[in-house]
Design a protein around this motif. Sequence first.
Motif, PDB file in Angstrom:
ATOM      1  N   VAL A 124       4.693   5.137  -9.849  1.00 36.51           N
ATOM      2  CA  VAL A 124       4.893   4.482  -8.552  1.00 36.51           C
ATOM      3  C   VAL A 124       4.278   3.086  -8.587  1.00 36.51           C
ATOM      4  O   VAL A 124       4.911   2.111  -8.160  1.00 36.51           O
ATOM      5  CB  VAL A 124       4.306   5.329  -7.403  1.00 36.51           C
ATOM      6  N   THR A 125       3.080   2.961  -9.119  1.00 37.54           N
ATOM      7  CA  THR A 125       2.430   1.647  -9.232  1.00 37.54           C
ATOM      8  C   THR A 125       3.282   0.701 -10.064  1.00 37.54           C
ATOM      9  O   THR A 125       3.498  -0.456  -9.686  1.00 37.54           O
ATOM     10  CB  THR A 125       1.024   1.778  -9.847  1.00 37.54           C
ATOM     11  N   LYS A 126       3.792   1.175 -11.183  1.00 40.63           N
ATOM     12  CA  LYS A 126       4.627   0.350 -12.068  1.00 40.63           C
ATOM     13  C   LYS A 126       5.910  -0.079 -11.372  1.00 40.63           C
ATOM     14  O   LYS A 126       6.301  -1.253 -11.440  1.00 40.63           O
ATOM     15  CB  LYS A 126       4.951   1.146 -13.341  1.00 40.63           C
ATOM     16  N   LEU A 127       6.591   0.860 -10.699  1.00 41.29           N
ATOM     17  CA  LEU A 127       7.835   0.531 -10.011  1.00 41.29           C
ATOM     18  C   LEU A 127       7.613  -0.514  -8.920  1.00 41.29           C
ATOM     19  O   LEU A 127       8.399  -1.452  -8.767  1.00 41.29           O
ATOM     20  CB  LEU A 127       8.463   1.788  -9.409  1.00 41.29           C
ATOM     21  N   VAL A 128       6.532  -0.355  -8.178  1.00 45.13           N
ATOM     22  CA  VAL A 128       6.231  -1.296  -7.088  1.00 45.13           C
ATOM     23  C   VAL A 128       5.875  -2.671  -7.656  1.00 45.13           C
ATOM     24  O   VAL A 128       6.341  -3.696  -7.165  1.00 45.13           O
ATOM     25  CB  VAL A 128       5.092  -0.758  -6.187  1.00 45.13           C
ATOM     26  N   THR A 129       5.097  -2.698  -8.708  1.00 42.31           N
ATOM     27  CA  THR A 129       4.681  -3.956  -9.336  1.00 42.31           C
ATOM     28  C   THR A 129       5.884  -4.760  -9.827  1.00 42.31           C
ATOM     29  O   THR A 129       5.875  -5.988  -9.775  1.00 42.31           O
ATOM     30  CB  THR A 129       3.732  -3.668 -10.515  1.00 42.31           C
ATOM     31  N   ASP A 130       6.927  -4.075 -10.260  1.00 44.81           N
ATOM     32  CA  ASP A 130       8.115  -4.746 -10.808  1.00 44.81           C
ATOM     33  C   ASP A 130       9.016  -5.375  -9.745  1.00 44.81           C
ATOM     34  O   ASP A 130       9.957  -6.086 -10.087  1.00 44.81           O
ATOM     35  CB  ASP A 130       8.940  -3.762 -11.637  1.00 44.81           C
TER      36      ASP A 130
ATOM     37  N   SER B  70       0.863  -1.181   0.000  1.00 43.82           N
ATOM     38  CA  SER B  70       0.000   0.000   0.000  1.00 43.82           C
ATOM     39  C   SER B  70       0.895   1.226   0.000  1.00 43.82           C
ATOM     40  O   SER B  70       1.797   1.333   0.832  1.00 43.82           O
ATOM     41  CB  SER B  70      -0.891   0.029   1.237  1.00 43.82           C
ATOM     42  N   VAL B  71       0.659   2.117  -0.956  1.00 43.90           N
ATOM     43  CA  VAL B  71       1.414   3.369  -1.008  1.00 43.90           C
ATOM     44  C   VAL B  71       0.439   4.522  -0.876  1.00 43.90           C
ATOM     45  O   VAL B  71      -0.705   4.448  -1.316  1.00 43.90           O
ATOM     46  CB  VAL B  71       2.249   3.507  -2.301  1.00 43.90           C
ATOM     47  N   GLY B  72       0.894   5.576  -0.237  1.00 48.87           N
ATOM     48  CA  GLY B  72       0.064   6.756  -0.055  1.00 48.87           C
ATOM     49  C   GLY B  72       0.926   7.996  -0.090  1.00 48.87           C
ATOM     50  O   GLY B  72       2.151   7.915  -0.200  1.00 48.87           O
ATOM     51  N   GLY B  73       0.294   9.137   0.001  1.00 46.40           N
ATOM     52  CA  GLY B  73       1.017  10.396  -0.022  1.00 46.40           C
ATOM     53  C   GLY B  73       0.551  11.257  -1.174  1.00 46.40           C
ATOM     54  O   GLY B  73      -0.530  11.041  -1.735  1.00 46.40           O
ATOM     55  N   ASN B  74       1.392  12.210  -1.534  1.00 46.14           N
ATOM     56  CA  ASN B  74       1.051  13.149  -2.600  1.00 46.14           C
ATOM     57  C   ASN B  74       1.879  12.881  -3.846  1.00 46.14           C
ATOM     58  O   ASN B  74       3.083  12.654  -3.754  1.00 46.14           O
ATOM     59  CB  ASN B  74       1.285  14.591  -2.145  1.00 46.14           C
TER      60      ASN B  74
END
Length: 103
Positions: A77-83, A63-67
């Motif tokens: 960010v979603t792509k980097l985390v998914t990888d 789970s990522v949050g923030g601005n």
Amino acid sequence: VEGIKEVINEMTVAAPGKPAPPQSLASKIDDASISAQVRVALLSHRSTSAFNTSVATREGVVSVGGNAKNTAEKDLVTKLVTDINGVNGVINNMVVNVDAASN
């Protein structure tokens, strides 16, 4: 997002009122490792800010949050985390900062 040809959603929904099972020590260590890798990935990429992003991992779901400055940053960010190896899913709760996007 450029270059993405397919998205497979393997998310499941637990029955209402049923508490999540407790995590094992190995699972907690794996989750901590994944969170650390996410932070390094965000720090390493010039278009993302690890300082403006919160990261939490449970059973491989990050789970990522923030601005975010814009939707492109949020998607990145979603792509980097998914990888990252070991990530089973991503919940991106980042909010696009409208003030920064309009400047």
